[in-house]
Design a protein around this motif. Sequence first.
Motif, PDB file in Angstrom:
ATOM      1  N   LEU A 180      -2.526   7.001  -2.912  1.00 43.64           N
ATOM      2  CA  LEU A 180      -1.918   6.640  -1.627  1.00 43.64           C
ATOM      3  C   LEU A 180      -1.260   7.830  -0.972  1.00 43.64           C
ATOM      4  O   LEU A 180      -0.904   8.813  -1.618  1.00 43.64           O
ATOM      5  CB  LEU A 180      -0.879   5.526  -1.836  1.00 43.64           C
ATOM      6  N   MET A 183       0.949   7.507   6.170  1.00 40.62           N
ATOM      7  CA  MET A 183       0.218   7.716   7.410  1.00 40.62           C
ATOM      8  C   MET A 183       0.952   8.781   8.231  1.00 40.62           C
ATOM      9  O   MET A 183       2.153   8.994   8.064  1.00 40.62           O
ATOM     10  CB  MET A 183       0.125   6.389   8.173  1.00 40.62           C
ATOM     11  N   GLU A 191       1.168  -5.165  11.508  1.00 42.62           N
ATOM     12  CA  GLU A 191       0.010  -5.950  11.098  1.00 42.62           C
ATOM     13  C   GLU A 191       0.064  -7.373  11.665  1.00 42.62           C
ATOM     14  O   GLU A 191      -0.930  -7.905  12.130  1.00 42.62           O
ATOM     15  CB  GLU A 191      -0.074  -6.015   9.569  1.00 42.62           C
ATOM     16  N   ARG A 455       2.483  -1.724   8.144  1.00 45.55           N
ATOM     17  CA  ARG A 455       1.776  -0.860   7.192  1.00 45.55           C
ATOM     18  C   ARG A 455       2.023   0.589   7.601  1.00 45.55           C
ATOM     19  O   ARG A 455       1.789   0.974   8.751  1.00 45.55           O
ATOM     20  CB  ARG A 455       0.282  -1.154   7.179  1.00 45.55           C
ATOM     21  N   LYS A 458      -1.343   4.407   3.437  1.00 47.31           N
ATOM     22  CA  LYS A 458      -2.788   4.157   3.408  1.00 47.31           C
ATOM     23  C   LYS A 458      -3.391   4.790   2.164  1.00 47.31           C
ATOM     24  O   LYS A 458      -2.773   5.647   1.505  1.00 47.31           O
ATOM     25  CB  LYS A 458      -3.460   4.727   4.655  1.00 47.31           C
ATOM     26  N   ARG A 459      -4.595   4.374   1.863  1.00 50.83           N
ATOM     27  CA  ARG A 459      -5.329   4.986   0.772  1.00 50.83           C
ATOM     28  C   ARG A 459      -5.858   6.355   1.181  1.00 50.83           C
ATOM     29  O   ARG A 459      -6.241   6.555   2.330  1.00 50.83           O
ATOM     30  CB  ARG A 459      -6.502   4.095   0.354  1.00 50.83           C
ATOM     31  N   ASP A 461      -8.480   9.035   1.759  1.00 53.99           N
ATOM     32  CA  ASP A 461      -9.877   8.831   2.140  1.00 53.99           C
ATOM     33  C   ASP A 461     -10.789   9.974   1.735  1.00 53.99           C
ATOM     34  O   ASP A 461     -11.917  10.062   2.179  1.00 53.99           O
ATOM     35  CB  ASP A 461      -9.966   8.634   3.661  1.00 53.99           C
TER      36      ASP A 461
END
Length: 469
Positions: A180, A183, A191, A455, A458-459, A461
């Motif tokens: 993780l 952001m 959300e 949120r 984030k994961r 990428d």
Amino acid sequence: MECDGHLNHEILDIISAYELCIEQHKEKIAHIRTDIIYNNLSILSDVKRSEEIYQSKLSGLQECMTKKTVRMKSMFDSIVNDLNGFKTYKLLILQSRLQIPKRNITRKERYLYQLEQVLDKPVQFLICLKKTSIPRITFIPDTLSFSLSFEMNRVGAIKLLGEIQITETGKRQIRNEQLLELMHTPVCVLEKSFTVIGAMLVRHISCVTRDLIWISDPYGRIILTNTTGDPLHIVNNTISYTGGHSVTREGNLIFIDKYNNINKLSLDNKTCITLIKNTDPWKADCLFSSPSNGDLIVAIIRYDTVKNMYSDAKVIRYNSKGQQMQVIKHDNTGQKLYKFPKYITENHNKDVIVSDLNHGVVVTEFGGKHRFSYMGPPSGPRLSPLGVCVDALSNILVSDAKSQNVQMIDKDGHFLSLLLTKQKINVSGGLDYDNRDHLLFVGTTDHNRRVDVYRYIKRKDYLIDDFND
């Protein structure tokens, strides 16, 4: 034609059965695609990086072993040469020991002959004794013994080889820091929002799943609701104006009732048992159930009836059976850490985090030692803390009544950012982070009972690209 129609009918039946199977198992399929495959790719990526590191370490280890092998061979050669030398020396000593007695015997025989010649002549006998030096028999030690045993060689070899250390490793664990990231900025994305029907002001939030949460209002009610705001169950007569409830790792609700007892609700919400009874004059004010070991961490306050005020506060750790294990009250200098603890949580490193109206965010390590107290950003106003929680990256989140925002600090107390800079809301105190789906639940005073879901994590990428390189 009838055969073709029958075949088409069978194909349609197979397709329908397949679609039904997909529908029945869509959650498992989604879990495999989004979680299991992603985590395994992360593990493979981590293995690839680890392999490069271990190859480098292995090369160095091989070089070191080569040098030690050469050194050991030289040592053994030297030992063999020394043994051969000692054998020769021993043989020479034995030979010399045989020669010495022979010479001594010859000297003694000669001396004895001289004495026999003059025994009957007293004067000559005395002169002979005076002139002749009596040979002194010196002590000859036993055979020189020297041995370099095999045991000594083996011990030396083991000592050398023992310098090579091999660490046993268990199952590879993937940390959230590997999966993780924040952001950018970070950007906090809304959300969803929902209003809890029947509640008046969201004071505290405890997540069960991403779709089920417990919320409490100032009127002694703890309400189980989904993310559409429908109340599913209500627990009455509770201490609900601060962090008076939590959810265990099994999903049970733990809460403080109006008598300051700590209770546990069954998973079916039908049975309630008392875990810890109130002990006057101390009263439980907020609590947290540790997801790591099931411990119950409770902040309690003492009410002075003479002065008509709260006079003391401390944090107690209980095990899952309600047995007291630890008391946290003072810092290293003996000063009191707490005065009005209202919310409490635990970080992933086992730090205990307390939101105190007077002392800010107070953080102690697992052993009870005070780590730091956070009173607000260096250049900002003093913090007026309400709800507190931690995210998946061990950052500490605290809702601030003064700025009407959520402040994020790292696990060591350094200010990172305000999360809700682009949103204009009024925080009510309720705050919790869902570690499964990485969602932040924020209670607001807008419309009295609204919950906003954000949120900001984030994961990563780039895991798949790194692995394919």
